[in-house]
Write a protein that holds these residues in place. Structure first.
Motif: not given
Length: 283
Positions: A27-35, A213-214, A260-262
């Protein structure tokens, strides 16, 4: 008489099969970002190594022949406070701080350099077992190294000999082009060149436990007219205040980010497309 060897062989086969199956089913988490914050960054800095130095400052290793350096940089202004230029024949790469030594590797080299963090004077050199010098990080006990392949090295910080080497996998796929590294909360985070992805790697078994993911950072910089920038590269961790900083080669800005979670649905195979470049010898 041959029962025991057979049992050992079966056990080893089951162990290998179990590890392979785990690599596919993890199980792999996929996250994005908040600046969170945006800070100035030297647009001439070909960032190869980045780490937090305390007191709102950073240590940075820059590359490119004739321009490579180790520097201390003020976070809020981007001003270079101290700088040690490298020989023009060297291409600076990964950098980490272990105890009272700044340790750096160089591209296409199996030797590295040690600096005094107080004044950045060179105080020693060393040889390592990696095929090439790309990324460096530490958990305070061992050094983690990358050489642009899919291997994550554990290196003795005193002898600089390789303690162990693991191939990094994501769902059965090798993750090639591991570059700049940072150790964060029990994980090794790695820029994957030339993508806008950071792999979160378990140092225990080399499996990717998450992706960040950035792509939004690159897109915003390009839309703002920064057409001469190079790839995302550089991760720094302020453990005391739990702040994460990222930048890139020739980027005019450095970002404090929050993971942050996507929210959107990730299509099947999208992570492979975005984050898994093929090795040079692949079709």
């Amino acid at each position: 008489m041959d029962t025991l060897p057979r049992l050992i062989s079966v056990f080893c086969l089951l162990l290998v099969s179990s590890n392979t199956l785990r690599a596919f089913q993890q199980t792999v988490s996929i996250d994005t970002i908040t600046v969170v914050n945006v800070f100035p960054h030297d647009p001439q800095a070909f960032t190869q190594g980045l780490l937090y130095a305390g007191n709102d400052s950073l240590f940075e290793s820059t590359g490119d022949y004739g321009k490579s350096s180790v520097r201390k940089v003020a976070l809020h202004t981007g001003k270079v406070e101290k700088l040690q230029k490298m020989d023009d024949s060297l291409f600076g790469e990964g950098l980490t701080l272990h105890g009272d030594r700044l340790i750096q590797v160089a591209w296409l080299q199996t030797n590295g350099f040690i600096y005094d963090p107080k004044n950045l004077s060179e105080i020693g050199t060393f040889n390592h077992d990696m095929k090439d010098g790309w990324g460096l990080a530490t958990d305070g006990k061992v050094l983690f190294g990358s050489d642009g392949s899919s291997s994550l090295y554990k290196i003795d910080p005193q002898t600089f000999k390789t303690v162990s080497k693991q191939v990094v996998y994501y769902k059965g796929h090798q993750v090639h082009f591991l570059n700049e590294l940072e150790y964060i909360n029990g994980e090794v985070w790695a820029n994957v060149i030339p993508t806008d992805c950071i792999a979160r790697i378990s140092p225990n078994d080399g499996l990717v436990v998450g992706w960040i993911l950035l792509q939004s950072l690159w897109k915003e910089l390009i839309e703002a007219g920064n057409t001469d920038i190079n790839v995302l590269n550089g991760i720094a961790w302020d453990a005391e205040q739990e702040r994460i900083f990222v930048t890139g080669k020739l980027w005019p800005e450095l970002y404090e980010i929050k993971v942050t979670p996507i929210k959107s649905t990730i299509e099947e195979g999208m992570v492979e497309k975005l984050c898994l470049p093929k090795p040079f010898n692949s079709a």
